[in-house]
Enzyme design. Structure first.
Site, PDB file in Angstrom:
ATOM      1  N   CYS A 107     -15.027  -2.262  22.952  1.00 46.44           N
ATOM      2  CA  CYS A 107     -14.945  -3.643  23.472  1.00 46.44           C
ATOM      3  C   CYS A 107     -16.312  -4.262  23.906  1.00 46.44           C
ATOM      4  O   CYS A 107     -16.992  -3.360  23.946  1.00 46.44           O
ATOM      5  CB  CYS A 107     -14.171  -3.757  24.747  1.00 46.44           C
ATOM      6  SG  CYS A 107     -13.647  -5.367  25.217  1.00 46.44           S
ATOM      7  N   TYR A 113     -11.983  -4.174  35.600  1.00 46.65           N
ATOM      8  CA  TYR A 113     -10.313  -3.876  35.907  1.00 46.65           C
ATOM      9  C   TYR A 113      -9.837  -3.116  34.762  1.00 46.65           C
ATOM     10  O   TYR A 113      -8.582  -2.967  34.733  1.00 46.65           O
ATOM     11  CB  TYR A 113      -9.721  -5.330  36.278  1.00 46.65           C
ATOM     12  CG  TYR A 113     -10.048  -6.013  35.304  1.00 46.65           C
ATOM     13  CD1 TYR A 113      -9.615  -6.441  33.929  1.00 46.65           C
ATOM     14  CD2 TYR A 113     -11.004  -7.090  35.725  1.00 46.65           C
ATOM     15  CE1 TYR A 113      -9.837  -7.435  33.148  1.00 46.65           C
ATOM     16  CE2 TYR A 113     -11.440  -8.238  34.799  1.00 46.65           C
ATOM     17  CZ  TYR A 113     -10.968  -8.442  33.542  1.00 46.65           C
ATOM     18  OH  TYR A 113     -11.213  -9.169  32.623  1.00 46.65           O
ATOM     19  N   ARG A 150       1.308  -7.311  15.888  1.00 45.23           N
ATOM     20  CA  ARG A 150       0.135  -7.523  16.591  1.00 45.23           C
ATOM     21  C   ARG A 150      -1.080  -6.848  16.721  1.00 45.23           C
ATOM     22  O   ARG A 150      -0.942  -5.423  16.948  1.00 45.23           O
ATOM     23  CB  ARG A 150       0.649  -7.805  18.251  1.00 45.23           C
ATOM     24  CG  ARG A 150      -0.483  -8.460  18.782  1.00 45.23           C
ATOM     25  CD  ARG A 150      -0.060  -9.072  20.296  1.00 45.23           C
ATOM     26  NE  ARG A 150       0.885 -10.174  20.068  1.00 45.23           N
ATOM     27  CZ  ARG A 150       0.286 -11.320  19.746  1.00 45.23           C
ATOM     28  NH1 ARG A 150      -0.881 -11.694  19.672  1.00 45.23           N
ATOM     29  NH2 ARG A 150       1.211 -12.412  19.844  1.00 45.23           N
ATOM     30  N   GLY A 154      -8.882  -1.850  22.826  1.00 54.16           N
ATOM     31  CA  GLY A 154     -10.265  -2.514  22.620  1.00 54.16           C
ATOM     32  C   GLY A 154      -9.990  -4.000  22.241  1.00 54.16           C
ATOM     33  O   GLY A 154      -9.327  -4.629  22.653  1.00 54.16           O
ATOM     34  N   SER A 205      -6.991 -13.376  26.375  1.00 51.93           N
ATOM     35  CA  SER A 205      -7.014 -12.916  27.754  1.00 51.93           C
ATOM     36  C   SER A 205      -8.135 -13.637  28.620  1.00 51.93           C
ATOM     37  O   SER A 205      -9.190 -13.750  28.122  1.00 51.93           O
ATOM     38  CB  SER A 205      -7.386 -11.295  27.700  1.00 51.93           C
ATOM     39  OG  SER A 205      -6.475 -10.711  26.949  1.00 51.93           O
ATOM     40  N   CYS A 339      13.351  -3.774  30.193  1.00 46.14           N
ATOM     41  CA  CYS A 339      13.306  -2.583  29.337  1.00 46.14           C
ATOM     42  C   CYS A 339      14.659  -2.633  28.563  1.00 46.14           C
ATOM     43  O   CYS A 339      14.472  -2.128  27.144  1.00 46.14           O
ATOM     44  CB  CYS A 339      13.450  -1.338  30.178  1.00 46.14           C
ATOM     45  SG  CYS A 339      12.076  -0.925  31.284  1.00 46.14           S
ATOM     46  N   ASP A 625     -29.059  -7.823  52.483  1.00 47.33           N
ATOM     47  CA  ASP A 625     -28.645  -6.576  51.576  1.00 47.33           C
ATOM     48  C   ASP A 625     -29.369  -6.748  50.116  1.00 47.33           C
ATOM     49  O   ASP A 625     -30.008  -5.693  49.628  1.00 47.33           O
ATOM     50  CB  ASP A 625     -27.234  -6.232  51.320  1.00 47.33           C
ATOM     51  CG  ASP A 625     -27.062  -5.098  50.465  1.00 47.33           C
ATOM     52  OD1 ASP A 625     -27.289  -4.030  51.017  1.00 47.33           O
ATOM     53  OD2 ASP A 625     -26.361  -5.196  49.349  1.00 47.33           O
TER      54      ASP A 625
END
Length: 655
Positions: A107, A113, A150, A154, A205, A339, A625
């Site tokens: 990717c 995430y 589809r 990655g 996405s 399902c 910091d």
């Protein structure tokens, strides 16, 4: 001609009856009716019973016997025909006509995430499916009845021959849909070629509409490329363009309404996906925002929201707001599994067949293919795997304990890691001008405006936004991180105070105040802080040259996140559902300081001054910091409440 129809129908009927008569059981004895139907129907359409080409429909009304014959066929097709074979039918009667193929494990983003924190060991190239092997398996599945493929990853669009793969898949007879799920980075550049090759469906996405948050999450730039890809898909006529958004509490649940607003002016299907557990993503039930909670949030803003009819085997519950061009959907993998209607199979990039996304059972088609297995042997292996598919997945809590591939090695949609630090809300960083979306002009209209002209979203890059409000001719005017102008506080008198500590009970012990009897009112609070950096650290922050990165950006994100977590940090604070958080940072050259201003808004029985103060304080601590390696002589000063409105005891504005 009528005689030809009757004769052809009788021939077809006899051949089909032979096919569906009792046969020996077992996968090898089963041959899909669909394959023979396609052959016979194709020949019936192209010629009459004599074999002569049919160039025009016969205007003569078919005879009664012909009508009866065709009526029989319609009943027969409903009862017996299927677009798949016994090999793709499991023990619960589910027929799998949808295949997802991962083209690569690689990717071009590094999402916090999607991959485990320690990274993902990639499969050696020699063990990945070759282009020819991908096409061989695709051809086999389509031959058996798969009509939708589809391509996933990655990131599938980084594979050099992706356009050629789509073109060759497009040649497969019986394949109706070729889709791709992509992060959108390369989409605008490749989509014209992909469309010409035969790509018919797109899922993109995108988990945030905030550029700064996007860059923080994926550890790469690219938000504007993704938005350009969405626009290109719309421009080329894809409708709807599906946008996949994984929703996770504390990360992006506050952007639900902003995503929905996009569908007002754009033909999008925004699909909100419940956070799902995969190996390495540290799934936590508390981080999952359920379908019903998301739906309630949307309905509070748009009570006219209408449910759309569910398509067969659809994983999404679709809704539409009357008058909007697009729609929204919810994929309820965890709270309400689907399902029972599952029709999906998956082939991983290394050639393993997964019959369930959440299952850890896999079978290597690559190994059998390379060992020289015949088509019949491959079908037997596929059929056995499909036949072992369970009735439903193990449930959200059991799944989280199962060993399964990380999401990057399965490829579906981006998944979220537990508790990513310092994530902002849509209102915290506002380069697209989306402030006040819930109270004014819709975000989608502003997006359309931004897309006009050069057709690319024209949000200034991060380095430019640092000086968005600056006046170069004035050293006293601070540089402003937020595009909105600062409104100075005004004094309207002091707030009446209590002569008792309200967080103590009659015996002097700490206790939370009971606010159950207080009315809900609109509460707003503003707090500020100042960080005196000194000349060295100030210059590095101003020029964005700190080795740790953009100190102002990270501090802003930390402040917003802190406001949302105040009740977890301050023991006796009530949890407040904030409707708006804004943290702004300004550079003060004269004092080599950063001025922090945090504002919070909510409707409820208790104030939000603690949220505003926490946001300002944590933003200041984060700056310390970020800069402490350069200088320890940093002072945090003047953390104070500027104003507070909406309480029973009146408003407060600091002089």
């Amino acid at each position: 001609m009528t005689q030809g129809v009757e004769s052809g129908a009788r021939v077809l009927r006899n051949r089909l009856l032979q096919r569906v008569s009792p046969r020996p059981t077992g996968f090898m004895a089963a041959q899909p009716v669909s394959r023979m139907l396609r052959q016979v129907l194709r020949s019936s359409v192209r010629s009459c019973s004599s074999g002569a080409p049919v160039t025009q429909p016969d205007p003569v009304e078919p005879s009664r016997s012909a009508r009866e014959e065709m009526s029989w066929w319609r009943r027969f097709l409903r009862e017996h025909s299927a677009p798949f074979s016994a090999f793709l039918t499991d023990g619960f009667g589910r027929r799998h006509n949808y295949l997802r193929i991962s083209l690569t494990e690689k990717c071009n983003l590094r999402c916090q995430y999607c991959m485990p924190e320690e990274g993902v060991p990639l499969t050696p190239k020699a063990d990945l499916l070759t282009t020819q092997e991908i096409l061989t398996l695709a051809r086999l599945f389509v031959k058996e009845g798969v009509d939708k493929i589809r391509l996933t990853g990655g990131e599938p669009l980084i594979r050099p021959d992706v356009v050629d793969i789509v073109a060759q898949l497009h040649q497969l007879e019986g394949l109706r849909t070729i889709g791709v799920t992509t992060n959108g980075i390369n989409l605008a550049r490749l989509l014209p070629q992909l469309q010409k090759a035969g790509l018919s469906a797109i899922n993109i996405s995108l988990d945030t509409l905030v550029p700064a948050k996007f860059e923080f999450i994926v550890r790469r730039k690219g938000f504007h490329k993704v938005m350009e890809g969405i626009h290109k898909a719309i421009e080329l006529g894809y409708s709807p363009v599906k946008v996949n958004c994984v929703v996770m509490r504390g990360l992006n649940e506050d952007e639900l309404l902003d995503f929905v607003a996009l569908t007002e002016g754009l033909p999008l299907d925004v699909r909100f996906i419940e956070y799902m557990p995969f190996d390495g993503n540290k799934w936590n039930f508390k981080k999952m925002v359920s379908y019903k909670e998301m739906l309630d949030t949307v309905r509070q803003r748009w009570p006219e929201l209408e449910k759309l009819p569910e398509e067969e085997s659809s994983t999404a519950k679709a809704f539409k707001i009357p008058g909007f061009r697009g729609q929204v959907s919810f994929i309820t993998s965890m709270s309400e599994h689907f399902c029972g209607a599952c029709n999906r199979l998956r082939i991983t990039a290394d050639g393993n067949l997964k019959v369930c996304l959440f299952g850890n059972s896999e079978v290597s088609l690559r190994d059998h293919l390379r060992a020289g297995a015949s088509e019949e042997e491959l079908l037997a292996i596929i059929g056995a795997a499909v036949g072992r598919k369970k009735q439903q997945h193990a449930g959200m809590f059991n799944i989280s304990q199962m060993k399964n591939r990380p999401m990057i090695l399965i490829a579906l949609v981006t998944m979220l890691q537990d508790s990513p630090p310092a994530i902002p809300s849509i209102s915290s960083w506002d380069p697209l001008g989306v402030q006040g979306l819930r109270h004014g002009v819709s975000f989608s209209n502003q997006m359309v405006t931004l897309w006009k002209g050069d057709r690319v979203l024209r949000t200034p890059p991060l380095a430019q936004r640092r000086h968005y409000c600056s006046r170069p001719d004035s050293d006293t005017n601070p540089k402003c991180l937020s595009p909105t102008s600062r409104v100075p506080a005004t004094c309207s008198g002091s707030l009446p105070t209590s002569d008792q500590l309200t967080h103590l009970d009659a015996e002097g012990r700490a206790a939370m105040v009971d606010v159950g009897s207080k009315p809900d009112t609109e509460r707003v609070a503003v707090a500020s802080a100042m960080v005196l950096l000194g000349p060295v650290a100030f210059k590095l922050v101003q020029e964005n040259q700190l080795k740790k990165g953009d100190a102002l950006g990270v501090a802003q994100l930390a402040g917003v996140q802190a406001a949302k977590l105040t009740s977890q940090l301050i023991p006796l604070c009530h949890h407040v559902a904030l409707s708006h958080v804004q943290v702004r940072l300004e550079l003060d050259r004269a004092r080599h300081a950063v001025l922090i201003r945090a504002s919070c808004r909510a409707r409820g029985p208790t104030g939000v001054e603690m949220e505003a103060l926490t946001a300002a304080a944590v933003a200041a601590l984060t700056l310390y910091d970020m800069c402490k390696a350069v200088s320890r002589d940093i002072v945090l000063a003047e953390i104070k409440l500027i104003s507070k409105t909406g309480g029973q005891r009146g408003d407060f504005h600091r002089t």
